[in-house]
Design an enzyme around this catalytic site. Structure first.
Site, PDB file in Angstrom:
ATOM      1  N   ARG A   5       0.715  -1.346   0.019  1.00  8.51           N
ATOM      2  CA  ARG A   5       0.034   0.172  -0.109  1.00  8.51           C
ATOM      3  C   ARG A   5       0.655   1.281  -0.163  1.00  8.51           C
ATOM      4  O   ARG A   5       0.605   2.229  -0.589  1.00  8.51           O
ATOM      5  CB  ARG A   5      -0.848   0.234   1.183  1.00  8.51           C
ATOM      6  CG  ARG A   5      -0.422  -0.097   2.591  1.00  8.51           C
ATOM      7  CD  ARG A   5      -1.383  -0.160   3.656  1.00  8.51           C
ATOM      8  NE  ARG A   5      -0.943  -0.224   4.963  1.00  8.51           N
ATOM      9  CZ  ARG A   5      -1.132   0.406   6.164  1.00  8.51           C
ATOM     10  NH1 ARG A   5      -2.172   1.203   5.973  1.00  8.51           N
ATOM     11  NH2 ARG A   5      -0.806   0.185   7.086  1.00  8.51           N
ATOM     12  N   SER A  32      -5.738   4.836   4.824  1.00 10.84           N
ATOM     13  CA  SER A  32      -5.342   3.313   5.017  1.00 10.84           C
ATOM     14  C   SER A  32      -4.775   2.794   3.839  1.00 10.84           C
ATOM     15  O   SER A  32      -3.496   2.085   3.860  1.00 10.84           O
ATOM     16  CB  SER A  32      -6.708   2.675   5.451  1.00 10.84           C
ATOM     17  OG  SER A  32      -7.110   2.967   6.665  1.00 10.84           O
ATOM     18  N   GLU A  53     -18.975   3.023  -3.113  1.00 11.07           N
ATOM     19  CA  GLU A  53     -18.032   2.181  -3.782  1.00 11.07           C
ATOM     20  C   GLU A  53     -18.714   1.921  -5.360  1.00 11.07           C
ATOM     21  O   GLU A  53     -18.114   1.963  -6.271  1.00 11.07           O
ATOM     22  CB  GLU A  53     -17.807   0.856  -3.460  1.00 11.07           C
ATOM     23  CG  GLU A  53     -16.898   1.038  -1.983  1.00 11.07           C
ATOM     24  CD  GLU A  53     -17.643   1.401  -0.902  1.00 11.07           C
ATOM     25  OE1 GLU A  53     -16.781   1.648   0.177  1.00 11.07           O
ATOM     26  OE2 GLU A  53     -18.665   1.265  -0.769  1.00 11.07           O
ATOM     27  N   PHE A  78     -14.659  -4.209  -0.444  1.00 11.14           N
ATOM     28  CA  PHE A  78     -15.896  -3.523  -0.918  1.00 11.14           C
ATOM     29  C   PHE A  78     -15.837  -3.201  -2.514  1.00 11.14           C
ATOM     30  O   PHE A  78     -17.091  -3.053  -2.929  1.00 11.14           O
ATOM     31  CB  PHE A  78     -15.485  -1.990  -0.488  1.00 11.14           C
ATOM     32  CG  PHE A  78     -15.551  -1.956   1.110  1.00 11.14           C
ATOM     33  CD1 PHE A  78     -16.449  -2.705   1.965  1.00 11.14           C
ATOM     34  CD2 PHE A  78     -14.585  -1.267   1.833  1.00 11.14           C
ATOM     35  CE1 PHE A  78     -16.288  -2.688   3.385  1.00 11.14           C
ATOM     36  CE2 PHE A  78     -14.646  -1.378   3.236  1.00 11.14           C
ATOM     37  CZ  PHE A  78     -15.338  -1.912   3.909  1.00 11.14           C
ATOM     38  N   ARG A 162      -1.829  -5.366   2.969  1.00 13.24           N
ATOM     39  CA  ARG A 162      -1.677  -4.251   3.872  1.00 13.24           C
ATOM     40  C   ARG A 162      -0.120  -4.152   4.633  1.00 13.24           C
ATOM     41  O   ARG A 162       0.277  -3.108   4.690  1.00 13.24           O
ATOM     42  CB  ARG A 162      -2.615  -4.389   5.038  1.00 13.24           C
ATOM     43  CG  ARG A 162      -2.479  -3.514   6.143  1.00 13.24           C
ATOM     44  CD  ARG A 162      -3.412  -3.698   7.381  1.00 13.24           C
ATOM     45  NE  ARG A 162      -3.450  -2.650   8.232  1.00 13.24           N
ATOM     46  CZ  ARG A 162      -2.700  -2.795   9.372  1.00 13.24           C
ATOM     47  NH1 ARG A 162      -1.842  -3.660   9.745  1.00 13.24           N
ATOM     48  NH2 ARG A 162      -2.715  -1.834  10.504  1.00 13.24           N
TER      49      ARG A 162
END
Length: 309
Positions: A5, A32, A53, A78, A162
């Site tokens: 990320r 995030s 979304e 999502f 992540r």
């Protein structure tokens, strides 16, 4: 080590700086996903769509028809579930050059639990006609895949983890769509992995070496389209093939390998390591990896158990 990320945020800043057609559309998760780096340095190339979304996908499709190169930024779950209809109808069926940056994909998402863990995404997206699916192994492959995807003419689903993992490649790495990479040689069996799980699979191969087992490790960064000849050449000659993925064993990499073996008459035994057909839970990374058999030690143990059979 940098997480994927972080690499995504930094690389998008570079791409935006060099091309005013590149735009990032975020779903209220910029801090995030690291899309915040684009927002801070190039606010004109950043759109905050909020928790919408489905609308994000529609916006990206519309902008792609005007010559923009849109990137969608949100948690993978999502984009592959809440916005699935829009991805299917507006992006995949039209072939729109929309890049789906699916952050926090897989099992490890900061203890958010089963509502946010996307362990079915590869199965969903690879079954969708027209969708290209890429799962890079580390920070270097992620950077290369992002730059490649930015100029690709069709839809791309990019699976991003992540947390950082031990690097598999180095800064000279060049991404090639469909290519299969043998990242460790071995004669006794072949471990086929994808995404950041390849880093852990390499560590498992080192543990197997201590048991006298020579394990080849094959990395498949492209889930779709995958070069069948490349995978068969890399893994098909081994006495045993074991797929390892941070994904449900249904419909992901293991299923892909099984399909290829069936289509090409390969009779090599195949064993699949991944999440069982069950939901996970909120817990620290090490606990989750151990429970679901994906830590290097647990992968090693499962391989040894299979060999004893």
């Amino acid at each position: 080590m940098r997480s994927q990320r972080q690499v995504w945020g930094d690389t998008l800043v570079e791409l935006v700086r060099g091309d005013d057609r590149v735009v990032v559309i975020d779903g209220d998760l910029a801090t995030s996903t690291m899309a915040s780096r684009v927002a801070e340095q190039h606010p004109d190339a950043f759109i905050q769509a909020g928790i919408a979304e489905q609308s994000m996908v529609g916006m990206a499709f519309g902008m792609s028809t005007l010559g923009y190169r849109p990137w969608l930024s949100s948690f993978g779950v999502f984009l592959t579930h809440r916005a699935l209809d829009q991805v299917r109808m507006l992006v995949a069926q039209t072939g729109a050059p929309v890049r789906i940056a699916a952050s926090y994909a897989g099992l490890l998402n900061g203890s958010s639990g089963k509502t946010h863990q996307d362990i079915e995404d590869l199965a969903i997206m690879r079954a969708m006609p027209g969708m290209t699916v890429v799962a890079p192994a580390d920070e270097f492959e992620a950077a290369a895949a992002i730059r490649w995807a930015d100029t690709f003419a069709g839809p791309v689903y990019l699976r991003l983890a992540r947390d950082a993992v031990a690097p598999v490649f180095d800064s000279d790495y060049r991404f090639e769509l469909g290519a299969v990479r043998t990242v460790r040689e071995g004669a006794d069996l072949a471990l086929v992995s994808t995404g950041v799980q390849t880093s852990r699979t390499l560590a498992a191969a080192e543990l197997l070496e201590a048991h006298g087992i020579s394990a080849r490790v094959v990395h498949a960064p492209t889930i779709k389209p995958l070069d069948p000849a490349g995978l068969l050449a890399a893994a098909g000659g081994a006495p045993l093939v074991i797929s390892v993925e941070e994904h449900t064993v249904i419909g992901g990499l293991g299923s892909l390998v099984a399909e290829l073996f069936a289509d090409h008459g390969v009779t090599t035994p195949l064993f699949r390591i991944g999440l069982a057909d069950e939901w996970s839970e909120s817990a620290p990374n090490d606990f989750l990896l151990h429970k679901h058999g994906l830590s290097p030690r647990r992968v090693c143990e499962q391989v040894l158990a299979r060999l004893r059979q």
